[in-house]
Scaffold this active site. Structure first.
Site, PDB file in Angstrom:
ATOM      1  N   ASP A 135       2.794   2.780  -2.705  1.00 50.78           N
ATOM      2  CA  ASP A 135       3.702   3.854  -3.415  1.00 50.78           C
ATOM      3  C   ASP A 135       4.735   3.275  -4.387  1.00 50.78           C
ATOM      4  O   ASP A 135       4.728   1.998  -4.160  1.00 50.78           O
ATOM      5  CB  ASP A 135       4.532   4.291  -2.040  1.00 50.78           C
ATOM      6  N   ASP A 153       0.349  11.508  -4.245  1.00 44.77           N
ATOM      7  CA  ASP A 153       1.490  12.283  -3.590  1.00 44.77           C
ATOM      8  C   ASP A 153       1.772  13.483  -4.444  1.00 44.77           C
ATOM      9  O   ASP A 153       1.908  14.488  -4.176  1.00 44.77           O
ATOM     10  CB  ASP A 153       2.477  11.489  -3.022  1.00 44.77           C
TER      11      ASP A 153
END
Length: 182
Positions: A135, A153
């Site tokens: 991330d 995402d």
């Protein structure tokens, strides 16, 4: 009738039914593939150029890059379960492909489900290769920050918005739809 199957008149041309269905599979897989490639290239660049925890300001304090290793799911919840989430991801990927087979004539659904598939595979690749998801996008102001996320995402989130839109406004699913029979 052609070798590809029954023909269907669409306006001024006759198109084999198999070609019409395949065109949406092509869109579905092309979008998924594009999401996977862009996601993995962005993550590879980040891993090569940013140390874990390092902050790189992109747009002041509003948008930053931070290399984060997420061993959980859903914004870092349920940490250290990469294998379990990998197995669940495989099942979800199967369900996405199967559902697309049932909604294959809708161009809108092919786009939404392609985004969903690409995001799911993008994060699955990380889980299988690294044991965690990379991330890196951090958005917020000062100490008020959203969860750190990645491009996969973002594709999943956009797909969910499109699917909610389709549930609320079913006419959206008919955008770009081709009739099954002449």
């Amino acid at each position: 009738m052609t070798e590809a199957g029954p023909e269907v008149a669409t306006g001024s041309e006759v198109v084999p039914a198999a070609v019409r269905t395949r065109a949406h599979w092509l869109v579905f897989f092309a979008i998924a593939g594009a999401v996977i490639v862009v996601d993995q290239v962005a993550k590879a660049w980040l891993v090569a150029n940013v140390s874990p925890g390092q902050v790189v300001e992109v747009l002041g304090d509003w948008i930053r890059l931070i290399f984060s290793q997420n061993s959980g799911a859903l914004f870092g919840l349920f940490r250290d379960n990469a294998v379990l989430f990998g197995i669940v991801s495989l099942a979800v990927i199967g369900l996405i492909v199967a559902y697309h087979g049932r909604a294959g004539r809708s161009f809108y659904m092919s786009i939404a489900l392609g985004l969903l598939l690409g995001g799911a595979i993008g994060n699955l690749v990380d889980r299988l290769r690294l044991g965690y998801v990379v991330d890196f996008i951090d958005i917020g102001i000062g100490d008020l920050r959203f969860y750190t996320f990645n491009l996969a995402d973002s594709a999943i989130s956009l797909a969910i918005v499109l699917l909610i839109g389709a549930a609320l406004f079913p006419v959206l699913t008919r955008l770009g739809e081709r009739p099954a029979d002449g």
